[in-house]
Design a protein around this motif. Sequence first.
Motif, PDB file in Angstrom:
ATOM      1  N   ASN A 158       5.222  -8.812  -0.766  1.00  0.00           N
ATOM      2  CA  ASN A 158       4.974  -9.783   0.259  1.00  0.00           C
ATOM      3  C   ASN A 158       6.238  -9.856   1.367  1.00  0.00           C
ATOM      4  N   SER A 159       7.311  -9.524   0.887  1.00  0.00           N
ATOM      5  CA  SER A 159       8.572  -9.620   1.673  1.00  0.00           C
ATOM      6  C   SER A 159       8.628  -8.395   2.675  1.00  0.00           C
ATOM      7  N   THR A 160       7.976  -7.274   2.608  1.00  0.00           N
ATOM      8  CA  THR A 160       7.971  -6.308   3.189  1.00  0.00           C
ATOM      9  C   THR A 160       8.008  -6.345   4.871  1.00  0.00           C
ATOM     10  N   SER A 161       8.904  -6.056   5.536  1.00  0.00           N
ATOM     11  CA  SER A 161       8.840  -6.323   6.900  1.00  0.00           C
ATOM     12  C   SER A 161       7.726  -5.431   7.781  1.00  0.00           C
ATOM     13  N   ARG A 162       7.371  -5.841   8.915  1.00  0.00           N
ATOM     14  CA  ARG A 162       6.205  -5.102   9.648  1.00  0.00           C
ATOM     15  C   ARG A 162       7.002  -3.647  10.071  1.00  0.00           C
ATOM     16  N   LYS A 163       8.172  -3.657  10.325  1.00  0.00           N
ATOM     17  CA  LYS A 163       8.709  -2.205  10.828  1.00  0.00           C
ATOM     18  C   LYS A 163       8.959  -1.374   9.323  1.00  0.00           C
ATOM     19  N   ARG A 164       8.997  -1.779   8.289  1.00  0.00           N
ATOM     20  CA  ARG A 164       8.912  -0.983   7.061  1.00  0.00           C
ATOM     21  C   ARG A 164       7.488  -0.516   6.664  1.00  0.00           C
ATOM     22  N   VAL A 165       6.401  -1.482   7.116  1.00  0.00           N
ATOM     23  CA  VAL A 165       5.252  -1.262   6.964  1.00  0.00           C
ATOM     24  C   VAL A 165       4.669  -0.124   7.854  1.00  0.00           C
ATOM     25  N   ARG A 166       5.153  -0.229   9.155  1.00  0.00           N
ATOM     26  CA  ARG A 166       4.854   0.808  10.281  1.00  0.00           C
ATOM     27  C   ARG A 166       5.541   2.151   9.674  1.00  0.00           C
ATOM     28  N   LYS A 167       6.621   2.205   9.242  1.00  0.00           N
ATOM     29  CA  LYS A 167       7.213   3.407   8.702  1.00  0.00           C
ATOM     30  C   LYS A 167       6.292   4.076   7.671  1.00  0.00           C
ATOM     31  N   SER A 168       5.826   3.200   6.746  1.00  0.00           N
ATOM     32  CA  SER A 168       5.074   3.529   5.588  1.00  0.00           C
ATOM     33  C   SER A 168       3.767   4.279   6.125  1.00  0.00           C
ATOM     34  N   VAL A 169       3.138   3.688   7.027  1.00  0.00           N
ATOM     35  CA  VAL A 169       1.896   4.463   7.498  1.00  0.00           C
ATOM     36  C   VAL A 169       2.360   5.819   8.122  1.00  0.00           C
ATOM     37  N   ASP A 170       3.338   5.742   9.008  1.00  0.00           N
ATOM     38  CA  ASP A 170       3.989   7.087   9.581  1.00  0.00           C
ATOM     39  C   ASP A 170       4.121   8.271   8.720  1.00  0.00           C
ATOM     40  N   ARG A 171       4.822   7.842   7.510  1.00  0.00           N
ATOM     41  CA  ARG A 171       5.259   8.674   6.520  1.00  0.00           C
ATOM     42  C   ARG A 171       4.089   9.247   5.834  1.00  0.00           C
ATOM     43  N   THR A 172       3.173   8.385   5.330  1.00  0.00           N
ATOM     44  CA  THR A 172       2.002   8.814   4.767  1.00  0.00           C
ATOM     45  C   THR A 172       1.102   9.780   5.578  1.00  0.00           C
ATOM     46  N   LEU A 173       0.917   9.325   6.985  1.00  0.00           N
ATOM     47  CA  LEU A 173       0.315  10.340   7.560  1.00  0.00           C
ATOM     48  C   LEU A 173       1.016  11.805   7.734  1.00  0.00           C
ATOM     49  N   ALA A 174       2.259  11.811   7.878  1.00  0.00           N
ATOM     50  CA  ALA A 174       3.102  12.977   8.049  1.00  0.00           C
ATOM     51  C   ALA A 174       3.051  13.777   6.606  1.00  0.00           C
ATOM     52  N   HIS A 175       2.825  13.123   5.455  1.00  0.00           N
ATOM     53  CA  HIS A 175       2.922  13.658   4.269  1.00  0.00           C
ATOM     54  C   HIS A 175       1.552  14.329   4.059  1.00  0.00           C
ATOM     55  N   LEU A 176       0.408  13.970   4.281  1.00  0.00           N
ATOM     56  CA  LEU A 176      -0.712  14.125   4.558  1.00  0.00           C
ATOM     57  C   LEU A 176      -0.838  15.559   5.217  1.00  0.00           C
ATOM     58  N   ASP A 177      -0.423  15.379   6.625  1.00  0.00           N
ATOM     59  CA  ASP A 177      -0.674  16.627   7.385  1.00  0.00           C
ATOM     60  C   ASP A 177       0.034  17.814   6.650  1.00  0.00           C
ATOM     61  N   GLU A 178       1.243  17.678   6.064  1.00  0.00           N
ATOM     62  CA  GLU A 178       1.852  18.476   5.596  1.00  0.00           C
ATOM     63  C   GLU A 178       1.386  19.137   4.185  1.00  0.00           C
ATOM     64  N   CYS A 179       0.901  18.048   3.403  1.00  0.00           N
ATOM     65  CA  CYS A 179       0.114  18.624   2.054  1.00  0.00           C
ATOM     66  C   CYS A 179      -1.286  19.497   2.689  1.00  0.00           C
ATOM     67  N   LEU A 180      -1.816  19.040   3.510  1.00  0.00           N
ATOM     68  CA  LEU A 180      -3.022  19.904   3.986  1.00  0.00           C
ATOM     69  C   LEU A 180      -2.840  21.111   4.550  1.00  0.00           C
ATOM     70  N   LEU A 181      -1.786  21.394   5.331  1.00  0.00           N
ATOM     71  CA  LEU A 181      -1.266  22.754   5.702  1.00  0.00           C
ATOM     72  C   LEU A 181      -1.063  23.801   4.395  1.00  0.00           C
ATOM     73  N   VAL A 182      -0.276  23.235   3.524  1.00  0.00           N
ATOM     74  CA  VAL A 182       0.084  23.835   2.397  1.00  0.00           C
ATOM     75  C   VAL A 182      -1.381  24.268   1.463  1.00  0.00           C
ATOM     76  N   HIS A 183      -2.258  23.198   1.290  1.00  0.00           N
ATOM     77  CA  HIS A 183      -3.422  23.297   0.512  1.00  0.00           C
ATOM     78  C   HIS A 183      -4.366  24.461   1.241  1.00  0.00           C
ATOM     79  N   GLN A 184      -4.531  24.221   2.614  1.00  0.00           N
ATOM     80  CA  GLN A 184      -5.452  25.420   3.043  1.00  0.00           C
ATOM     81  C   GLN A 184      -4.954  26.663   3.061  1.00  0.00           C
TER      82      GLN A 184
END
Length: 435
Positions: A158-184
């Motif tokens: 509950n104590s997670t800041s908005r900035k940290r949440v935004r970074k989490s979303v950005d990181r997760t999307l970046a990880h997904l793009d990298e994983c898909l690149l290797v996967h393909q």
Amino acid sequence: MAGGRMQLELSRVVQGRSRLGVLKGLGRTGQHSLEVPGCLLYTHFGTVPHLTQDTLHTLRNLPSVTQVTLSNIAEHQEVLEEFKDGFRKFAGLHDTVVYCSLHDPATLCPTGYTTNKTVSVWGSGGRIELTVAKFMALQKTVQPDWYQSMADGETWQNSTSRKRVRKSVDRTLAHLDECLLVHQKSQELDGVEVFGVVEGGDILEERVRSARETAKRPVAGFCLDGLQTASMDQRLRTQLITAVNKELPEDKPRLLQGVGRPDEVLACVEAGVDLFESFFPFQVTERGCALCFSFDISPDPERAGRAPPEVLELSEEKDAAGDTKQNGDLNHDDQTQMTSFEINLKDKRYQDDFRPLVEGCGCYCCKNHQRAYLHHLLVTNELLAGVLLMIHNTSHYHGFFSALREALAKDKLDLLKTRVLRAGAQQMEREEQDG
């Protein structure tokens, strides 16, 4: 390419959101299917806790998808690489679909160990740091049928800041793009499906952004993360899931991580969730408890796996006074604590109770043993206690999902909700009175 064979065929959508259907084309050969709403088979390193494969397969209606986690597997990477034939054959999982998730849903992971380039999983030997390269090397070694992409899921507090949440979303999307690149580019992962992870903590705008962006990627389905039982109120969870699902395509499955309590499952199905992780029976077993709640929506009270008639009846005094509690009010904020869906067989009241765990249940435990015997096994620390409890709890929980699908098919979801919530309130009331 990620995605392709797996198809979700919906037969009904109830009240605009609750989805009934079949997930088809599962596995490398595409011969398996899974009914939704449904759950996966929870395991530790490919084995359902307390049960051998032979014991497990005495149970009916087991899901066709087995969940394994990198938190259990990562520390054995070298052994699996030397074995060469993948985790399914290594663990003796012959006729099943293998889904590989990042974390064990029964255990909350420590936070503060994620960076822009790595996430951490926690095995028996401690923390293991994963880069995208190491994560994908593990997937090539495990050779699952589908897996969730690497994600930064440390925003459930509950104590997670908005900035940290935004970074989490950005990181997760970046990880997904990298994983898909290797996967393909990987021959070893040809025919394997990828699930994108939706993050966003408890911030609606970030949840929607994460869902919208993940849906643009070539993924076969979606993992809704950071909504665990211990992390937020059910009303907020429902609001977030509803908003997320509006951004996701109708023809791809939505898997909710970290939610297993029956009342929460019902609420999340109503919000449009298709799949759940079945770690809840294991948690109940580890507490020395047995699932004992009603989900019977048929006129036949003797159907196997159904709760005892006495669970269905509310106390007349409580009902008249309007003092019935909603199921799940007990220890809402800690998923390790006993819930109102179970009975604590370590309690002395069961030492002379010669009834089965649940009247009418068709599992081996209920057909052959009494509550008093389970109490004896628990207080004397016999290993058989865990075996018998896990047999019953697994059977009961999967029976609940069968009843849920039946309720959606027959327009009886409201009746099922009444049964489940009322039975839980009744059980909690008895525990309080007897305690």
